[in-house]
Design a protein around this motif. Structure first.
Motif, PDB file in Angstrom:
ATOM      1  N   VAL A  35       0.860  -1.189   0.000  1.00  0.00           N
ATOM      2  CA  VAL A  35       0.000   0.000   0.000  1.00  0.00           C
ATOM      3  C   VAL A  35       0.891   1.233   0.000  1.00  0.00           C
ATOM      4  N   LEU A  36       0.854   1.969  -1.105  1.00  0.00           N
ATOM      5  CA  LEU A  36       1.585   3.240  -1.212  1.00  0.00           C
ATOM      6  C   LEU A  36       0.538   4.346  -1.217  1.00  0.00           C
ATOM      7  N   ARG A  37       0.531   5.191  -0.215  1.00  0.00           N
ATOM      8  CA  ARG A  37      -0.483   6.235  -0.105  1.00  0.00           C
ATOM      9  C   ARG A  37       0.108   7.454   0.586  1.00  0.00           C
ATOM     10  N   GLY A  38      -0.669   8.515   0.654  1.00  0.00           N
ATOM     11  CA  GLY A  38      -0.202   9.772   1.223  1.00  0.00           C
ATOM     12  C   GLY A  38       0.060   9.678   2.719  1.00  0.00           C
ATOM     13  N   GLN A  39       0.963  10.531   3.188  1.00  0.00           N
ATOM     14  CA  GLN A  39       1.371  10.490   4.590  1.00  0.00           C
ATOM     15  C   GLN A  39       0.241  10.870   5.546  1.00  0.00           C
ATOM     16  N   GLU A  40      -0.808  11.489   5.024  1.00  0.00           N
ATOM     17  CA  GLU A  40      -1.929  11.861   5.895  1.00  0.00           C
ATOM     18  C   GLU A  40      -2.645  10.634   6.463  1.00  0.00           C
ATOM     19  N   TRP A  41      -2.417   9.446   5.841  1.00  0.00           N
ATOM     20  CA  TRP A  41      -3.049   8.214   6.334  1.00  0.00           C
ATOM     21  C   TRP A  41      -2.154   7.438   7.301  1.00  0.00           C
ATOM     22  N   GLN A  42      -0.991   7.975   7.635  1.00  0.00           N
ATOM     23  CA  GLN A  42      -0.038   7.222   8.453  1.00  0.00           C
ATOM     24  C   GLN A  42      -0.611   6.874   9.824  1.00  0.00           C
ATOM     25  N   LEU A  43      -1.272   7.813  10.485  1.00  0.00           N
ATOM     26  CA  LEU A  43      -1.813   7.534  11.819  1.00  0.00           C
ATOM     27  C   LEU A  43      -2.918   6.479  11.781  1.00  0.00           C
ATOM     28  N   SER A  44      -3.604   6.362  10.638  1.00  0.00           N
ATOM     29  CA  SER A  44      -4.681   5.369  10.527  1.00  0.00           C
ATOM     30  C   SER A  44      -4.147   3.960  10.341  1.00  0.00           C
ATOM     31  N   THR A  45      -2.886   3.830   9.951  1.00  0.00           N
ATOM     32  CA  THR A  45      -2.354   2.519   9.606  1.00  0.00           C
ATOM     33  C   THR A  45      -2.372   1.566  10.786  1.00  0.00           C
ATOM     34  N   SER A  46      -2.092   2.076  11.978  1.00  0.00           N
ATOM     35  CA  SER A  46      -2.109   1.192  13.155  1.00  0.00           C
ATOM     36  C   SER A  46      -3.506   0.607  13.379  1.00  0.00           C
ATOM     37  N   LYS A  47      -4.541   1.388  13.117  1.00  0.00           N
ATOM     38  CA  LYS A  47      -5.906   0.867  13.232  1.00  0.00           C
ATOM     39  C   LYS A  47      -6.150  -0.235  12.212  1.00  0.00           C
ATOM     40  N   HIS A  48      -5.641  -0.020  11.006  1.00  0.00           N
ATOM     41  CA  HIS A  48      -5.825  -1.013   9.949  1.00  0.00           C
ATOM     42  C   HIS A  48      -5.110  -2.313  10.304  1.00  0.00           C
ATOM     43  N   ILE A  49      -3.913  -2.203  10.870  1.00  0.00           N
ATOM     44  CA  ILE A  49      -3.158  -3.408  11.244  1.00  0.00           C
ATOM     45  C   ILE A  49      -3.910  -4.198  12.324  1.00  0.00           C
ATOM     46  N   LEU A  50      -4.527  -3.481  13.278  1.00  0.00           N
ATOM     47  CA  LEU A  50      -5.308  -4.170  14.310  1.00  0.00           C
ATOM     48  C   LEU A  50      -6.519  -4.888  13.710  1.00  0.00           C
ATOM     49  N   LEU A  51      -7.107  -4.307  12.682  1.00  0.00           N
ATOM     50  CA  LEU A  51      -8.217  -4.978  11.994  1.00  0.00           C
ATOM     51  C   LEU A  51      -7.739  -6.246  11.295  1.00  0.00           C
ATOM     52  N   TYR A  52      -6.584  -6.151  10.646  1.00  0.00           N
ATOM     53  CA  TYR A  52      -6.014  -7.350  10.018  1.00  0.00           C
ATOM     54  C   TYR A  52      -5.810  -8.449  11.063  1.00  0.00           C
ATOM     55  N   GLU A  53      -5.278  -8.077  12.206  1.00  0.00           N
ATOM     56  CA  GLU A  53      -5.027  -9.051  13.261  1.00  0.00           C
ATOM     57  C   GLU A  53      -6.334  -9.653  13.781  1.00  0.00           C
ATOM     58  N   ALA A  54      -7.378  -8.839  13.869  1.00  0.00           N
ATOM     59  CA  ALA A  54      -8.665  -9.328  14.350  1.00  0.00           C
ATOM     60  C   ALA A  54      -9.236 -10.397  13.427  1.00  0.00           C
ATOM     61  N   PHE A  55      -8.987 -10.258  12.127  1.00  0.00           N
ATOM     62  CA  PHE A  55      -9.453 -11.254  11.167  1.00  0.00           C
ATOM     63  C   PHE A  55      -8.474 -12.426  11.022  1.00  0.00           C
ATOM     64  N   GLY A  56      -7.277 -12.264  11.585  1.00  0.00           N
ATOM     65  CA  GLY A  56      -6.269 -13.302  11.410  1.00  0.00           C
ATOM     66  C   GLY A  56      -5.584 -13.232  10.061  1.00  0.00           C
ATOM     67  N   TRP A  57      -5.558 -12.050   9.477  1.00  0.00           N
ATOM     68  CA  TRP A  57      -4.943 -11.863   8.154  1.00  0.00           C
ATOM     69  C   TRP A  57      -3.571 -11.207   8.300  1.00  0.00           C
ATOM     70  N   LYS A  58      -2.745 -11.425   7.272  1.00  0.00           N
ATOM     71  CA  LYS A  58      -1.453 -10.735   7.222  1.00  0.00           C
ATOM     72  C   LYS A  58      -1.668  -9.382   6.544  1.00  0.00           C
ATOM     73  N   HIS A  59      -1.160  -8.316   7.138  1.00  0.00           N
ATOM     74  CA  HIS A  59      -1.343  -6.986   6.547  1.00  0.00           C
ATOM     75  C   HIS A  59      -0.314  -6.747   5.436  1.00  0.00           C
ATOM     76  N   PRO A  60      -0.621  -5.869   4.477  1.00  0.00           N
ATOM     77  CA  PRO A  60       0.332  -5.560   3.401  1.00  0.00           C
ATOM     78  C   PRO A  60       1.505  -4.730   3.916  1.00  0.00           C
ATOM     79  N   VAL A  61       2.480  -4.540   3.072  1.00  0.00           N
ATOM     80  CA  VAL A  61       3.601  -3.657   3.376  1.00  0.00           C
ATOM     81  C   VAL A  61       3.153  -2.222   3.095  1.00  0.00           C
ATOM     82  N   TYR A  62       3.491  -1.296   3.989  1.00  0.00           N
ATOM     83  CA  TYR A  62       3.049   0.094   3.834  1.00  0.00           C
ATOM     84  C   TYR A  62       4.206   1.019   3.467  1.00  0.00           C
TER      85      TYR A  62
END
Length: 602
Positions: free
Chosen positions: A300-327
């Motif tokens: 996932v290549l995206r703007g730096q304004e989404w950096q703080l949201s990434t930790s939330k996304h990683i926790l969602l991946y963990e909740a589903f038992g999925w591996k998160h992409p490289v950011y």
């Protein structure tokens, strides 16, 4: 020594024990065995000294390194091995804009870097439209996004304009609501999400209290403790609700390709965040994670304004038992004053660059300065030709060189790049020259309502104008929009000369017209030949001296300026010899005849 030990073990199993002498380099082992080269990789050794390991580790794919090494020994067939390597190299990235306005230069920069990354590794570049914010949705925005990408040459491999029922589609989030509801049920059943019935008045109160304490708003988790029966009753009563994610007080740590190690605790930042809104549409955070997983997004290549949201996304991946992409979070783009760019700025709308006459190649080269990622400085080592700009950018792209420093818009840089591309196209062969000639012809026809038979639309004239102007203009539009270039297309019959001429000057002008016309009529050589300019200038100087001796003036009259006035209707402008060379003898004489009629009439 992990990589070397794995290799020795596998070679032994294959029936060939390989001994490694002390001090022997991994490259020497590789040369003797010739195994990994058949898997299309080169150097094998310790993690510290192996560039393959280092590269894969940097882009978050270290575990694949050992799979590739094992490939040959498991298959015992290099052809199958090669196929597996190719499949491993199939990275998938996406550009996922929200259709809430026109695509601006910042959005195009994100698409551009995703495109470079995908093509560098023979991967897939996907366009996904994130239209879950129905209140801000603009219908024509999707078409604007697609058209902008097409103009820039960043054609997606998959997307809504290709075939919405392709693999992993549809590509509009508004058409994936059933998918999100299926996955939110999984989180509800596992107690990792919950229904929240807090209304706007209570949330506003929380916000006011947080402001008084000079704290950031953080949801207090009131509804996370409701029992199943309480939830059922409230829903049956018709109470509106959202679905929130149940956060733990936990720090999330991940390695960002651009900014390095990043740490954040979402629980302390904002509390349990919303996954499904009251209108039953998912939030960006939830839909983003579900779609990236189902669409097999690897990076996932995206703007730096989404950096703080990434930790939330990683926790969602963990909740589903999925591996998160490289950011990888790309640097912010700011205006010259340091303020953040906005979709509401019309001058940075991507298609406005097209309307204003910038070449798509120039815009891409400009974007490559907005985040690094290139092995060479493209402004110093400029492109070889204008037809393979994307190819050269892909070839020189290196994600390990991407920058995290904010950048500012620099219109002057873009103009200079565009000027250089115009020069490059003019020197890149017949096809490129013809494309510029045709583009200029269309600009002139539309601006001045000319017909194809007009002298100014001839190939020879337009080509002369382009050659003359290549170091004088930034965009082709400058030739039809800039006042100082209007002499190129002037209809002299509509020019007024009186305001620049007193009585004596008018009489001298009549004399000058006749003498210039007679002088140029006798010229047989090509007036566009630069080698004759010095001779022509000398002859005209002598001619002007002879006129001044007999003319009614004080002897200080500038006949070069007066000649420019007669030929263009303006006292100021390019050198008279440039005008004569560009217009050609016949056109110059034609303009002198028109000037004579105007002078005699008045």
């Amino acid at each position: 020594m992990k990589a070397r030990k794995i290799l020795i073990k596998k070679w032994s199993e294959f029936g060939r024990v390989v001994s490694v002498s002390s001090g022997e380099s991994s490259n020497e082992v590789h040369k003797r065995t010739k195994r990994v080269s058949e898997c299309e990789f080169t150097l094998v050794g310790t993690d510290a000294e192996d560039p393959v390991v280092a590269k894969l580790s940097k882009i978050g794919c270290l575990e694949h390194h050992y799979k590739v090494q094992d490939c040959y020994f498991d298959t015992k067939d290099w052809r199958k091995c090669t196929q597996q390597v190719k499949e491993f190299q199939q990275f998938r990235v996406r550009f996922a804009p929200s259709p809430t306005g026109k695509l601006h230069i910042g959005g195009l920069r994100t698409a551009f870097y995703n495109y470079l990354f995908a093509k560098k590794y023979n991967g897939k570049f996907i366009l996904r439209i994130e239209d879950t914010d129905q209140d801000r949705l603009k219908i024509d925005s999707i078409q604007n996004i697609i058209e902008s990408l097409e103009w820039a040459g960043l054609e997606p491999d998959l997307g809504p304009h290709k075939n919405d029922n392709q693999e992993d589609g549809p590509w509009l989030q508004s058409k994936r609501l059933d998918i999100y509801h299926d996955y939110i049920k999984l989180l509800l059943d596992s107690k990792k999400a919950y229904h929240c019935f807090c209304d706007e008045s209570r949330l506003s109160l929380l916000k006011r209290n947080a402001a008084k304490r000079q704290e950031k708003l953080s949801y207090d988790g009131k509804c996370r403790h409701l029992s199943d029966s309480q939830v059922t009753n409230l829903i049956s009563e018709g109470r509106p609700y959202v679905i929130r994610f149940k956060l733990e007080d936990k720090e999330v740590v991940y390695n960002d390709l651009t900014t390095g190690i990043h740490k954040n605790n979402p629980f302390k930042q904002e509390g349990d965040f919303v996954l499904i809104k009251s209108d039953k549409f998912p939030t960006y955070h939830f839909a983003n994670v579900v779609d990236d997983h189902l669409m097999r997004i690897t990076h996932v290549l995206r703007g730096q304004e989404w950096q703080l949201s990434t930790s939330k996304h990683i926790l969602l991946y963990e909740a589903f038992g999925w591996k998160h992409p490289v950011y990888a979070h790309l640097p912010l783009i700011c205006n010259n004053d340091g303020s953040k760019i906005s979709k509401r700025q019309n001058d940075i709308d991507v298609l406005s660059y097209r309307r204003n006459g910038y070449l798509p190649q120039s815009v891409l080269a400009y974007l490559s300065t907005f985040g690094g990622g290139l092995k060479v400085n493209i402004l110093e080592n400029f492109f070889k030709n204008s037809q393979n700009v994307l190819g050269e950018l892909i070839e020189n792209f290196d994600e390990t060189q991407m920058s995290s420093r904010p950048v500012k818009l620099n219109p002057e840089l873009l103009e200079n790049i565009n000027r250089r591309f115009i020069r490059l196209k003019l020197r890149s062969g017949k096809t490129e020259r013809e494309s510029l000639i045709n583009e200029l012809r269309d600009l002139v026809k539309n601006k001045f309502k000319m017909e194809n038979s007009d002298l100014y639309l001839s190939i020879g004239y337009l080509e002369s104008v382009l050659d003359w102007s290549q170091d004088r203009i930034f965009k082709l539009k400058d030739l039809v929009d800039d006042e100082k270039n209007m002499f190129l297309w002037t209809d002299m019959s509509n020019v007024s000369l009186d305001e620049n001429l007193d009585l004596n000057t008018k009489e001298n002008s009549k004399v000058l017209v006749e003498i210039l016309r007679n002088f140029l009529s006798k010229k047989c050589e090509d007036l566009k030949n630069a080698s004759s300019n010095a001779k022509l200038k000398k002859e005209l100087n002598e001619l002007f001296k002879s006129i001044s001796k007999s003319a009614k003036s004080d002897g200080k009259m500038n006949y070069w300026k007066l000649s420019r006035l007669l030929l263009t209707g303006r006292l100021e402008g390019p050198p008279v010899l440039d005008i004569i060379n560009l217009l050609g003898k016949d056109n110059v004489i034609y303009r002198l005849n028109i000037a004579e009629k105007i002078l005699n009439k008045n």
